[in-house]
Every structure is written in structure tokens, then in C-alpha cells.
Design a protein around this motif. Sequence first.
Motif, PDB file in Angstrom:
ATOM      1  N   VAL A 173       0.842  -1.196   0.000  1.00 11.30           N
ATOM      2  CA  VAL A 173       0.000   0.000   0.000  1.00 11.30           C
ATOM      3  C   VAL A 173       0.881   1.251   0.000  1.00 11.30           C
ATOM      4  O   VAL A 173       0.627   2.206  -0.744  1.00 11.30           O
ATOM      5  N   GLU A 174       1.944   1.204   0.798  1.00 11.63           N
ATOM      6  CA  GLU A 174       2.848   2.362   0.841  1.00 11.63           C
ATOM      7  C   GLU A 174       3.458   2.627  -0.545  1.00 11.63           C
ATOM      8  O   GLU A 174       3.502   3.763  -1.018  1.00 11.63           O
ATOM      9  N   GLU A 218       0.885   4.195  -2.703  1.00 10.40           N
ATOM     10  CA  GLU A 218       0.641   5.593  -2.336  1.00 10.40           C
ATOM     11  C   GLU A 218       1.759   6.496  -2.817  1.00 10.40           C
ATOM     12  O   GLU A 218       1.538   7.666  -3.098  1.00 10.40           O
ATOM     13  N   ILE A 257      -7.133  -1.779  -0.487  1.00  8.20           N
ATOM     14  CA  ILE A 257      -6.916  -0.886   0.661  1.00  8.20           C
ATOM     15  C   ILE A 257      -6.513   0.492   0.146  1.00  8.20           C
ATOM     16  O   ILE A 257      -7.016   1.521   0.588  1.00  8.20           O
ATOM     17  N   HIS A 258      -5.611   0.495  -0.823  1.00  8.05           N
ATOM     18  CA  HIS A 258      -5.119   1.756  -1.396  1.00  8.05           C
ATOM     19  C   HIS A 258      -6.245   2.540  -2.079  1.00  8.05           C
ATOM     20  O   HIS A 258      -6.400   3.730  -1.863  1.00  8.05           O
ATOM     21  N   GLU A 259      -7.053   1.867  -2.851  1.00  9.49           N
ATOM     22  CA  GLU A 259      -8.100   2.547  -3.629  1.00  9.49           C
ATOM     23  C   GLU A 259      -9.265   3.010  -2.755  1.00  9.49           C
ATOM     24  O   GLU A 259      -9.821   4.081  -2.954  1.00  9.49           O
ATOM     25  N   PHE A 260      -9.679   2.147  -1.802  1.00 13.93           N
ATOM     26  CA  PHE A 260     -10.891   2.426  -1.031  1.00 13.93           C
ATOM     27  C   PHE A 260     -10.608   3.043   0.326  1.00 13.93           C
ATOM     28  O   PHE A 260     -11.534   3.441   1.038  1.00 13.93           O
ATOM     29  N   GLY A 261      -9.346   3.088   0.719  1.00 19.42           N
ATOM     30  CA  GLY A 261      -9.001   3.658   2.014  1.00 19.42           C
ATOM     31  C   GLY A 261      -9.518   2.852   3.190  1.00 19.42           C
ATOM     32  O   GLY A 261      -9.856   3.412   4.237  1.00 19.42           O
ATOM     33  N   TRP A 262      -9.567   1.523   3.035  1.00 18.65           N
ATOM     34  CA  TRP A 262      -9.982   0.676   4.159  1.00 18.65           C
ATOM     35  C   TRP A 262      -9.015   0.864   5.330  1.00 18.65           C
ATOM     36  O   TRP A 262      -7.805   0.986   5.144  1.00 18.65           O
ATOM     37  N   GLY A 263      -9.578   0.871   6.546  1.00 19.32           N
ATOM     38  CA  GLY A 263      -8.749   1.076   7.730  1.00 19.32           C
ATOM     39  C   GLY A 263      -8.097  -0.216   8.183  1.00 19.32           C
ATOM     40  O   GLY A 263      -8.526  -1.310   7.817  1.00 19.32           O
ATOM     41  N   ASP A 284     -10.564  -2.568   9.800  1.00 17.74           N
ATOM     42  CA  ASP A 284     -11.783  -2.802   9.028  1.00 17.74           C
ATOM     43  C   ASP A 284     -11.848  -4.302   8.712  1.00 17.74           C
ATOM     44  O   ASP A 284     -11.749  -4.713   7.556  1.00 17.74           O
ATOM     45  N   GLU A 343     -16.275  -0.792  -2.722  1.00 16.11           N
ATOM     46  CA  GLU A 343     -15.778  -0.237  -1.456  1.00 16.11           C
ATOM     47  C   GLU A 343     -16.263  -1.030  -0.249  1.00 16.11           C
ATOM     48  O   GLU A 343     -15.555  -1.181   0.747  1.00 16.11           O
TER      49      GLU A 343
END
Lengths: 129, 458
Positions: B163-164, B167, B189-195, B198, B244
Motif C-alpha cells: 500500500v505504501e 501511495e 486498501i489503497h483505492e478504497f481507504g480501508w482502515g 476494518d 468499497e
Amino acid sequence: MKVQLREVAFARSGDKGDTANVGLITYTEEAYEALVREVTEERVEGHFGELCQGGVERYEIPNLRALNFLLHGSLDGGGTRSLMLDAQGKTFSTALLRMEVDLPEEVVDGVRDRMHEERRRWREGDDGE
Amino acid sequence: MSDDTVRVASGQGFWGDWLEAPKLQVRQGPIDYLMLDYLAEITMSIMQKQRSRNPDAGYARDFVPLIRELAPDLIERDVTVVCNAGGVNPEGCRDALVEILADVDLPRPLRIGVVTGDDVLSDMDGLIERGHDMRNMETGEPLSSVQDRVQAANAYLGAGPIVEALERGADVVVTGRSTDTALTYAPLIHEFGWGPEDWDRLAAGVVAGHINECGAQATGGNTLADWRSVDLVAPGYPIVEAREDGSFVVTKHPGLGGRVTWATVTEQLVYEMGDPAEYITPDCVADFSTIELEDLGGDRVEVKGVEGRERPEQLKVSIAYRDGFKATGTLTYAWPDAVEKARRADEVLRGRLERLGLEFDEIRTELVGAGACHGSLAGEPPEELPEVEMRVGVRADRKEHVARFTRELAPLILAGPPSVTGFAGGRPKVQTIMAFWPALIDREVVDDQVEVQIVEAA
């Protein structure tokens, strides 16, 4: 009526160390319930006999109409230690499908109808539940 | 399919999978991400062996020419690649990519993201000294008992570093031992911003990853449901169209072969399954017993309802260590009495091995064509088999005993039972056995050494 599992189910197998796993999947809820009753840990252990040295564990997965069997001690040590042709347990799936079970006739008929219907759809390119 | 979906396509299920698959995934229809899984435990130890002979090696070499060929398409079609082709040498893989891409005319440079830090071999002695005993998860023994024979040791990294890299704008992310599933859900995770907590969405991503990680095994390859009706000449590999909320559709490009039905997807879901409620990953525990599948028809299967739980405290480490030697050889006996001849040959061979005083942990003889796969379940072989292959394997601690065995097969051609053939491949090779030692390690040990670097290549 007596049928081989391959007539009412299909399967996929793989390995984790010295354990082979076989996922057994069927076509209808009724068949799933019947397989839960018939294809027990004891019966699977008896079926595989000396091919499975470390016992059988079964998990029920009703949401997938599937049973997952772990056949411990089946792969001659597993991984690269194993001298078996099928060291990764790829053909344990069809080995399980050889098993004979006694199922109510209407359950078998239900599966056959469903398989027939699905195959017709597959061939017509219009699949779907 | 709507604009709020992210399409992650699978292009490779293991090192050695079909080379055309990733190209077809990129060129035959729209996708956002291409994930390529190259690694298995055995692959890591092969790569480690290659690296010990050549410090520049130790990664999936065919990935490099693949990216050279695909680079213009990736830029033109805006496709990002996430893969674990780095094996035991992600930096070597990156250097090879940079070198090969220097000769390719691209509209803009490709940004290569490299994830390192999964390797815990270099500091193995220090780790053990500091009390990380990495006990075998199956036997409970401490790693120190085989420490001097360890060949590779890699922690399974989760999605974090991928993910890093995304980003930071990577077009191609190359990792070492990341989990196979993370290659699919890190982009989500990167696209949807999942925590990071989550759990349900992450678990859904894990299920998507499990479906993608074996390539065509989810799209009709290896299917027992109705294998006759699947066109496997040019199968479409799986594509996950994710939303999402964690739900997704498994599909494939139209126009390619293969099939996506509830049956083909379920077969892949149960592949290599343990306890369905406990699918453990570095990022969450996924519960496969909560999966809801719906076959939408037209090669589309929807997956929803997946639930997950908190991630485990520790990371899994896969450790490969040398554990003796083995060799396997074959000879083929023809009709009549093929099985009887093969059995006699086996007796002769074993008699000779005994006369030589060789000691083996195991000698295993299988008759291919007469029950090698299903053993006694196949019943007694028919007498009139056209031929049968005798396959004999041995395992021992002492290499010279295994080496001597490899000299004992060929003599059976002239000094054994009749109508034998199939020795054209020559003497069997002595193989070093790489055994696996599954263990756990504290997260911090690995987290502290994980690094993400981005370089530009053009």
C-alpha cells in the motif's frame, strides 16, 4: 440408493505440509445435508485406509455446500521430503470421489436434475443459479 | 460494472504458470491492477539456492522480459502491477527491470516500487540469541536444533508495504515473501481507504486474494464440475471487480476461454483450506464460513457477506533447511505381464541395493498406470495393461548412498526383466531435500526492517 460420490459431488485437493486437504462440494442443500450424515470422519478414514496415517478432520461449510477434510500424515512427509508421485495431494480429490454412499433416491434425483440443468446452461452460455 | 469498482486481475498462479496469461489480462479488456503470484515455499528455497551461486539471482527471472514487453501497455492502459516476483532478491529483480527498461522507448518512466525486509536469514543467529526461538509450529522444537542447516527464512508480509508503494506512485510493485492474498487486497486498501481494523472488508479482500492467487484454478482450470465443457486453450484468468463495501464479482475477460461459475469459484475457495473459520493472514483472520456466493450467470459470480476478525499478534515465518537427499528414477515395462515384470524389477533393484549395504530412510516404489495415485483404492491392476512405469524413489541422510542408487537403474535394462524401455532421460539426479519449518515471529522484529523504495526506470 448406493452411488459413488462422483455422481453427486465434485472436489478439489491440495497440500499443507504432510496433510492433504480435500474439499467436497455438492449441488443441492438436500445433498449437502445427506453428505454431512454419510461422509463422516470415520468413513473417510476407513476409505483412505493406509493412505492416511494421521487421522481425518472434517469441517462443515454449509454456505458453500462443502465439506473440508484434512487427511493428516498422507503425503510421505510432504513437500520436498516426499517420494510420492503425488506429493502435493492433487489427486486425493478423485480418490475421495470413489467412495460409495447410500443416499435417498430423491436426493440423488435432485442432484441429477440440477447437474443436467447446469450443464445445459453451460453449453448454452447462459449459466446461473 | 460501474465506475466505483476496482478490477484486480490475476496473471500468474505460480512460477512457471502460463506466460500468455498476464498479457491477455492486460490487453483483452479493462483492468486496473495485474497481480502476479510467483511464490510457494519450495520456490523460495530454489531461489535461495540460485542466489547462493549467483548474488544477482534469486527472483522470478521471466518477470523481467514480461514487464519489458508489457511496459507500453501498462502506461497506455493505466494498469498497475503488484507481484512477489522478487523472491529472495527483490532488489536484484528491480535492478534487472531498470536495466532492461533502459532500452525501451516509453512515453514516461515506469516507477518501480520494491519491498524488502521479509528476509530474516541474515540476522538469524542474532534473533535466536535475543530469544526469538522460532519454534516449529507443528513439533514445538526450537529452531536452534536445525540452525546450521537453514537455507532461507522469510516472514510473510501483509499489505502494508505494498500500500505504501502504491501511495508513493509505483506502477510496478515488486515484493519478496508477501502473502499471496495481499497482492490482491493491497490495491483495494489503497483505492478504497480501508482502515487497519476494518476486519470485514480486509477479510473480503483476503477471499478475493485467495480466488486470484492460483490463476485459472478459479476459472475452470482443473475443474471437476464439468471439465469437458470448458475451453482451456486460452482461458481467461480471474478478475475481481471489487466495491468499497468489500463485496466483489469474480469474472474473466469475455472472448477468452475458461468459465466462471459458482462451481469453479467454490473449488478454488476450498483449495488448500484448513479450518474455514480461521484463514489467518498478517492483516486479519478471514472467516470463509461467512462467504455468500451468487452465480449471476454470464461468467460472473458475486461474493459478499464476508466477516473477519482481528489480525494475529505474530507473523508467520517460512524457514527452509537442508534435510538429507533423495532421488527418483523410472523405467517402463511393456505388455505382456507389465505389472509382474515391474514388480520383479523392483525386487531385483532392492536386492542389489541391499547387497551394496546402502542405507535409506525410505525406498518407495510406485507403479504408474497401476495405482500410483490412488493406491489400494484403485484395486488390483488389470493383467493386460499395455505398459506400466516403475517409479522408485529413495531418501537418505548420506548423499553417497543416494548417488549410488542413481547408478542402479540403468543396469536393469540389460540385467533385469524383459521388454523394458524409457531410460532416455539418463541417470536420476540427486536432490537436496529442503524441508520446511513453519514458525512465528514478533511483528516488531520484521516491521523494523521493512523498507519501501521507489526508482524510476525508462
